[in-house]
Design an enzyme around this catalytic site. Structure first.
Site, mmCIF file in Angstrom:
data_model
loop_
_atom_site.group_PDB
_atom_site.id
_atom_site.type_symbol
_atom_site.label_atom_id
_atom_site.label_comp_id
_atom_site.label_asym_id
_atom_site.label_seq_id
_atom_site.Cartn_x
_atom_site.Cartn_y
_atom_site.Cartn_z
ATOM 1 N N HIS A 202 -11.266 -2.125 3.556
ATOM 2 C CA HIS A 202 -11.136 -1.717 4.960
ATOM 3 C C HIS A 202 -11.843 -0.411 5.270
ATOM 4 C CE1 HIS A 202 -8.267 0.552 2.716
ATOM 5 N NE2 HIS A 202 -8.017 1.317 3.763
ATOM 6 N N ASP A 203 -12.368 0.267 4.250
ATOM 7 C CA ASP A 203 -13.071 1.531 4.464
ATOM 8 C C ASP A 203 -14.586 1.380 4.341
ATOM 9 O OD1 ASP A 203 -10.631 2.936 4.657
ATOM 10 O OD2 ASP A 203 -10.550 3.263 2.484
ATOM 11 N N GLU B 20 -6.318 3.969 -6.188
ATOM 12 C CA GLU B 20 -7.584 4.270 -5.517
ATOM 13 C C GLU B 20 -8.090 5.591 -6.083
ATOM 14 O OE1 GLU B 20 -9.531 4.807 -1.059
ATOM 15 O OE2 GLU B 20 -7.551 5.605 -1.474
ATOM 16 N N ASP C 9 0.866 -1.170 0.000
ATOM 17 C CA ASP C 9 0.000 0.000 0.000
ATOM 18 C C ASP C 9 0.905 1.224 0.000
ATOM 19 O OD1 ASP C 9 -2.249 1.702 0.389
ATOM 20 O OD2 ASP C 9 -3.247 0.091 1.494
ATOM 21 N N ASP D 157 -2.741 4.716 -2.699
ATOM 22 C CA ASP D 157 -3.743 5.344 -1.841
ATOM 23 C C ASP D 157 -4.139 6.733 -2.347
ATOM 24 O OD1 ASP D 157 -5.046 5.108 0.913
ATOM 25 O OD2 ASP D 157 -3.964 6.997 1.177
HETATM 26 C C1 GLC Z 1 -7.606 5.861 1.658
HETATM 27 C C2 GLC Z 1 -7.515 4.695 2.603
HETATM 28 C C3 GLC Z 1 -8.124 5.093 3.913
HETATM 29 C C4 GLC Z 1 -7.330 6.258 4.466
HETATM 30 C C5 GLC Z 1 -7.244 7.399 3.463
HETATM 31 C C6 GLC Z 1 -6.167 8.358 3.832
HETATM 32 O O1 GLC Z 1 -8.905 6.191 1.333
HETATM 33 O O2 GLC Z 1 -8.115 3.569 2.029
HETATM 34 O O3 GLC Z 1 -8.157 4.032 4.825
HETATM 35 O O4 GLC Z 1 -7.928 6.733 5.626
HETATM 36 O O5 GLC Z 1 -6.910 6.948 2.168
HETATM 37 O O6 GLC Z 1 -4.903 7.782 3.655
#
Ligand code: GLC
Ligand code: CA
Length: 537
Positions: A315-316, A241, A98, A199
């Site tokens: 995980h979100d 992402e 990640d 990310d």
């Molecule tokens: C992404 C991650 C999340 C995190 C955010 C800031 O959306 O998946 O868990 O809080 O980025 O890094």
């Protein structure tokens, strides 16, 4: 179409904190993941996306990195990491790191130095502005609520953070900073990782002065530069992402000729139960037809032009069976329906730990039980706005990120085999929902996932075929065709706890049932959450 390994692959996401603890401190660790590699190999996955295991003060559970090249001591050591990569490789599993490079932790030495003085060589690694009449530079909001600017009185400047104030945004205009990031990425590549999950990568091209955060003008130029300086020459997978992507934007990221990323991880389907223009907490009822339209659009518009991820969970996000299935009466059947619908589409599927055994949400009754920074910030904000406690807890139970972060359930025992100590977040009820039970039951959700992963490897039409939606007159019956010259697959699902009808086309007889979540003949009547995929002749 080029067939890269990741087009036939299934990727498994591990949230290390909650996967497997081996030293009874209540926190999952790298040795724990190594212990479970045989389980993952048996499931049939090709790669693991490892949520962050770097050194971090854990304000946002590792998405706030204070050293990109050290392993957080709660997870183990760099030797453990090397061993994980090596042991995974023996089982044909690649480890995807990640990569959190939109921001660092405020404890990162770069930021610590940047705080010391505007003359620090690292000051410009971050984004600083003067205030306006004692107020922040502009109205930009953090994704976790509140202003995205925090004042450092000693410097007389505000820094930008699109997440928590402990997550200062890096300044991607700064070439030195970019070179440091590329060097760090190359060190990980040299270690033998299988790729990167990037990310909130859609934020790095931001223009804060114009209040542009997502999809900024320099975004794709930056990704091309990153590609050339790091992973471009390697057989790695890179997944971005990309919250705000449309199929057109997804093409910019993932068209092979543009040499940016392998694929996007976009959320249009995930946002369909959100009230338009509101925050994620404000829900409306999901319309399955609308869901189908969104999937159909992505299938049609991206084919041959780019590559997408297929997922229900991470995980979100809350657990999908609790969210859009039925975790009370049809946990397994609705879980299978959701999986069958997704796994015959084009793209690369992601399984989030526990999804394959049908783990469900973990409701709380008070804010004291909540760990997640996003939920806690929202709570404070909404209490201030006059929402009732009950309303806020209901939102957290529906959409809070902790839902997916409770420990993995391995056995039907007190701490579900996750830890011998006290887990950092409580373990859910594992009496029925656990890996051991799933492995023992040939009809479990686990074997549906295993079968789907295998079918995707065996049938090229799933990777390459054309998509056609089958119109149905029932809003809860979703159906589609995938076809190429030699093969034709039809997928039909009943997105409902009520029986429904689906008119079979008698001119196209069924040649073979690939998968079906009921042991019965396929007929016009669909039982609750019935779902199947068949080969047509
Ligand atoms: C992404 C991650 C999340 C995190 C955010 C800031 O959306 O998946 O868990 O809080 O980025 O890094
Ligand atoms: Ca541990």
């Amino acid at each position: 179409m080029k067939t890269n390994w990741w087009k036939k692959a299934t990727i498994y996401q591990i949230y290390p904190r909650s996967f497997q603890d081996t030293n009874a401190d209540g926190i999952g660790d790298l040795p724990g993941i190594i212990q479970r590699l045989d389980y993952l190999a048996f499931l049939g996955i090709d790669a693991v996306w490892l949520s962050p295991v770097y050194q971090s003060p854990n304000e946002d559970n590792g998405y706030d990195i204070s050293d990109y090249q050290a392993i957080g001591s709660e997870y183990g050591t760099m030797e453990d990491m090397d061993r994980l990569i090596e042991e995974a490789k023996k089982r044909n599993i690649r480890i995807i790191m990640d990569l959190v490079v939109n921001h660092t932790s405020s404890e990162h030495p770069w930021f610590q130095s940047a705080l010391q003085s505007t003359e620090s060589p690292f000051h410009d690694f971050y984004i600083w502005r003067k205030g306006v009449e004692g107020q922040p530079p502009n109205a930009l909001q953090s994704n976790f609520g509140g202003s995205a600017w925090t004042l450092v009185p000693e410097l007389g400047e505000y820094y930008l953070h699109l997440h928590a104030k402990e997550q200062p945004d890096l300044n991607w205009e700064n070439k030195k900073m970019r070179q440091e990031i590329y060097r760090m990425m190359n060190d990980w590549i040299e270690k033998g990782v299988g790729g990167f999950r990037l990310d909130v990568i859609d934020l790095i091209g931001k223009e804060p002065d114009q209040s542009i955060t997502k999809n900024g003008p320099k975004l794709h130029e930056l990704l091309q530069e990153m590609n050339q300086n790091t992973f471009g020459e390697y057989d790695l997978v890179t997944v971005g992402e990309t919250w705000g992507a449309t199929p057109e934007i997804a093409q910019l990221y993932s068209d092979e000729e543009r040499e940016e990323l392998s694929m996007v991880f976009q959320f249009e389907h995930i946002n369909l139960d959100k009230q338009p223009g509101k925050r994620k907490w404000d829900l409306k009822k999901l319309d399955p037809k609308e869901l189908h339209q969104v999937f159909s659009k992505w299938q049609t518009e991206l084919t041959g032009k780019g590559w997408n991820s297929l997922f229900w969970n991470n995980h979100d996000l809350p657990r999908i069976i609790s969210r859009w299935g039925d975790d009370q009466n049809y946990r397994i059947l609705s879980g299978k329906m959701l999986a069958i619908y997704l796994y015959f589409l084009q793209g690369t599927p992601y399984i989030y730990q526990g999804e394959e055994i049908g783990m469900i949400n973990y409701p709380v009754t008070s804010i004291e039980e909540v760990d997640d920074i996003e939920s806690r910030r929202m709570y404070d904000e909404r209490i201030g706005l006059g929402y009732t406690e009950d309303e806020i807890i209901a939102s957290i139970n529906a959409k809070g990120r902790d839902n997916a972060r409770h420990p993995m359930q391995w056995y039907a025992s007190k701490q579900a085999g996750f830890t011998e100590g006290i887990p950092w977040l409580p373990v859910g009820d594992s009496t029925e929902i656990n890996v051991a039970a799933a492995l023992d039951d040939p009809n479990s959700l686990f074997y549906t996932y295993k079968k789907l992963i295998q079918l995707r490897k065996e049938l090229p039409v799933i990777t390459e075929g054309i998509f056609e939606s089958i119109p149905t007159d029932n809003a809860e019956v979703l159906a589609y065709i995938r076809k190429n010259e030699g093969e034709k697959i039809m997928v039909v699902v009943n997105f409902s706890s009520e029986p429904n009808q689906f008119l079979l086309d008698t001119t196209q007889p069924i040649k073979e049932v690939l998968i079906h979540n009921y042991e019965k003949e396929i007929s016009q009547t669909l039982l609750p959450y019935e779902a199947y995929a068949v080969l047509l002749s």
